[in-house]
Design a protein around this motif. Structure first.
Motif, PDB file in Angstrom:
ATOM      1  N   GLU A 125       0.814  -1.215   0.000  1.00 46.00           N
ATOM      2  CA  GLU A 125       0.000   0.000   0.000  1.00 46.00           C
ATOM      3  C   GLU A 125       0.848   1.265   0.000  1.00 46.00           C
ATOM      4  OE1 GLU A 125      -0.855  -0.051   4.832  1.00 46.00           O
ATOM      5  OE2 GLU A 125      -2.431  -0.632   3.413  1.00 46.00           O
ATOM      6  N   TYR A 126       2.162   1.097  -0.224  1.00 41.09           N
ATOM      7  CA  TYR A 126       3.077   2.235  -0.249  1.00 41.09           C
ATOM      8  C   TYR A 126       3.483   2.568  -1.681  1.00 41.09           C
ATOM      9  CZ  TYR A 126       3.868   2.696   4.762  1.00 41.09           C
ATOM     10  OH  TYR A 126       3.714   2.942   6.098  1.00 41.09           O
ATOM     11  N   VAL A 127       3.536   3.871  -1.999  1.00 37.03           N
ATOM     12  CA  VAL A 127       4.048   4.317  -3.294  1.00 37.03           C
ATOM     13  C   VAL A 127       5.562   4.174  -3.326  1.00 37.03           C
ATOM     14  CG1 VAL A 127       4.317   6.278  -4.852  1.00 37.03           C
ATOM     15  CG2 VAL A 127       2.123   5.860  -3.740  1.00 37.03           C
ATOM     16  N   ASN A 137      -0.237  12.579  -1.119  1.00 34.70           N
ATOM     17  CA  ASN A 137      -1.314  12.229  -0.200  1.00 34.70           C
ATOM     18  C   ASN A 137      -1.385  10.707  -0.124  1.00 34.70           C
ATOM     19  OD1 ASN A 137      -3.407  12.502   1.584  1.00 34.70           O
ATOM     20  ND2 ASN A 137      -4.971  12.806   0.017  1.00 34.70           N
ATOM     21  N   GLU A 138      -0.250  10.098   0.293  1.00 35.51           N
ATOM     22  CA  GLU A 138      -0.162   8.645   0.289  1.00 35.51           C
ATOM     23  C   GLU A 138       0.911   8.156   1.252  1.00 35.51           C
ATOM     24  OE1 GLU A 138       0.591   9.481  -3.616  1.00 35.51           O
ATOM     25  OE2 GLU A 138       2.178  10.617  -2.662  1.00 35.51           O
ATOM     26  N   LYS A 139       0.875   6.861   1.505  1.00 35.56           N
ATOM     27  CA  LYS A 139       1.926   6.236   2.290  1.00 35.56           C
ATOM     28  C   LYS A 139       3.160   6.067   1.412  1.00 35.56           C
ATOM     29  CE  LYS A 139      -1.124   3.633   5.386  1.00 35.56           C
ATOM     30  NZ  LYS A 139      -1.509   2.280   5.881  1.00 35.56           N
ATOM     31  N   THR A 140       4.311   6.387   1.953  1.00 37.32           N
ATOM     32  CA  THR A 140       5.547   6.311   1.191  1.00 37.32           C
ATOM     33  C   THR A 140       6.751   6.367   2.121  1.00 37.32           C
ATOM     34  OG1 THR A 140       6.887   7.355  -0.544  1.00 37.32           O
ATOM     35  CG2 THR A 140       5.572   8.825   0.851  1.00 37.32           C
ATOM     36  N   VAL A 188       3.927   8.888   5.882  1.00 39.51           N
ATOM     37  CA  VAL A 188       2.946   9.527   5.000  1.00 39.51           C
ATOM     38  C   VAL A 188       3.440  10.873   4.486  1.00 39.51           C
ATOM     39  CG1 VAL A 188       0.555  10.332   4.829  1.00 39.51           C
ATOM     40  CG2 VAL A 188       1.126   8.471   6.390  1.00 39.51           C
ATOM     41  N   HIS A 223       4.785  10.694  -7.054  1.00 35.38           N
ATOM     42  CA  HIS A 223       4.010  10.928  -5.840  1.00 35.38           C
ATOM     43  C   HIS A 223       2.947  12.013  -6.053  1.00 35.38           C
ATOM     44  CE1 HIS A 223       7.293   8.694  -3.969  1.00 35.38           C
ATOM     45  NE2 HIS A 223       6.491   8.516  -2.940  1.00 35.38           N
TER      46      HIS A 223
END
Length: 302
Positions: free
Chosen positions: A144-146, A164-167, A213, A161
């Motif tokens: 679920e991570y970019v 607005n995401e998990k990374t 995040v 990116h």
């Protein structure tokens, strides 16, 4: 929320501009740790009248040591970082505070950045080998991570990116870390350019059950001058080698598949191959992080 802002610096001429931006924050209840190397000047000291600032001299070590000093001495609920060539926007601290209040599951967070931006060189390997075992996630949670960690120990990005995401791709120029993550943590002091110091913190957060995040606020301008993360063209090859050497330290958080890493090394060329070979050597010889740094310094002195 109790907040500390850490600014590691070698007292570049841009520092006063950074401190001016920090002094104009809408959120007032924070202190500043200026962790510096070099000879202090009066124009910097004058910020005592504008900020709750503590000057902490760093007598030895590199950027990883500066970060560790901040982890060691901070007692705040939220520890923030920026660079001495940046200008955080007026709501920078406030935005980070609000994000953490509203997102208790986030252990480390990064905000928006304009101006200078770094390049994640291992994405070259991702483009070559995406969809193969070389680029599989080191752990299912990274699906679920970019920006994620591969089984081969590389930090890569699936796509651009959208903030607005998990990374794992958090930038130290605009970063905040909860006390539950940084307290008791000591980053491995293995690199020369502090490659992936933020990723070390992100991996620490994930191992403790938090997320990493990026969120679309806390705008910071990063001045377009050479630095550790964006070196001159002359030194870029060194950063490429170091970034591809990250599997050496990634293994401390999530075990690297060494057989896959060996095969990937055989398939890569140039400086990426050199970095992977260096990581493999360090892993197979069981080098200490400090000895790995000496190895890199020896390579870079050529």
């Amino acid at each position: 929320m109790k907040v500390t802002v850490a600014v590691p610096t070698i007292l570049r001429s841009t520092l006063e501009g950074t401190l001016k931006c920090i002094s104009q924050q809408s959120y007032k209840d924070f202190k500043v740790f200026l962790i510096y190397k070099g000879e202090m000047r009066k124009t910097v000291e004058d910020y005592r009248s504008k900020l709750d600032i503590e000057f902490i001299e760093q007598k030895r070590g590199l950027l990883e040591e500066a970060y560790n000093k901040a982890f060691q001495i901070s007692s705040s609920e939220l520890l923030m970082f920026t660079d001495d060539d940046a200008c955080p926007g007026k709501t920078w601290v406030e935005d980070h505070v609000n994000f953490h209040i509203n997102n208790p599951e986030a252990g480390i967070a990064g905000g928006l950045i304009t101006g200078k931006y770094w390049r994640n060189y291992p994405n070259e390997a991702f483009e070559l080998f995406k969809g193969t075992p070389f680029m599989e996630e080191a752990d299912p949670l990274f699906r679920e991570y970019v920006g994620y960690l591969t089984k081969t120990g590389l930090s890569v990005d699936r796509h651009e990116h959208r903030n607005n995401e998990k990374t794992l791709a958090i930038a130290g120029v605009n970063m905040s870390v909860k006390d539950s993550v940084y307290r008791g943590f000591k980053a491995f002091m293995y690199s020369v350019f502090a490659s992936y110091i933020e990723t070390q913190i992100a991996l620490r957060a994930i191992k403790k059950g938090f997320s990493s995040v990026r969120f679309p606020a806390a705008l910071t301008y990063h001045k377009k001058i050479s630095s550790l993360s964006v070196p001159s063209k002359k030194n870029e090859w060194k950063l490429i080698v170091e970034k591809f050497a990250f599997p050496f330290i990634a293994d401390k958080f999530f075990k690297v598949d060494r057989e896959l890493l060996k095969e990937l090394t055989l398939r890569m060329k140039g400086f990426p191959k050199e970095g992977l070979m260096t990581a493999l050597y360090g892993l197979e010889k069981g080098l200490k992080p400090s000895d790995f740094r000496k190895l890199l310094l020896k390579k870079f002195s050529v």
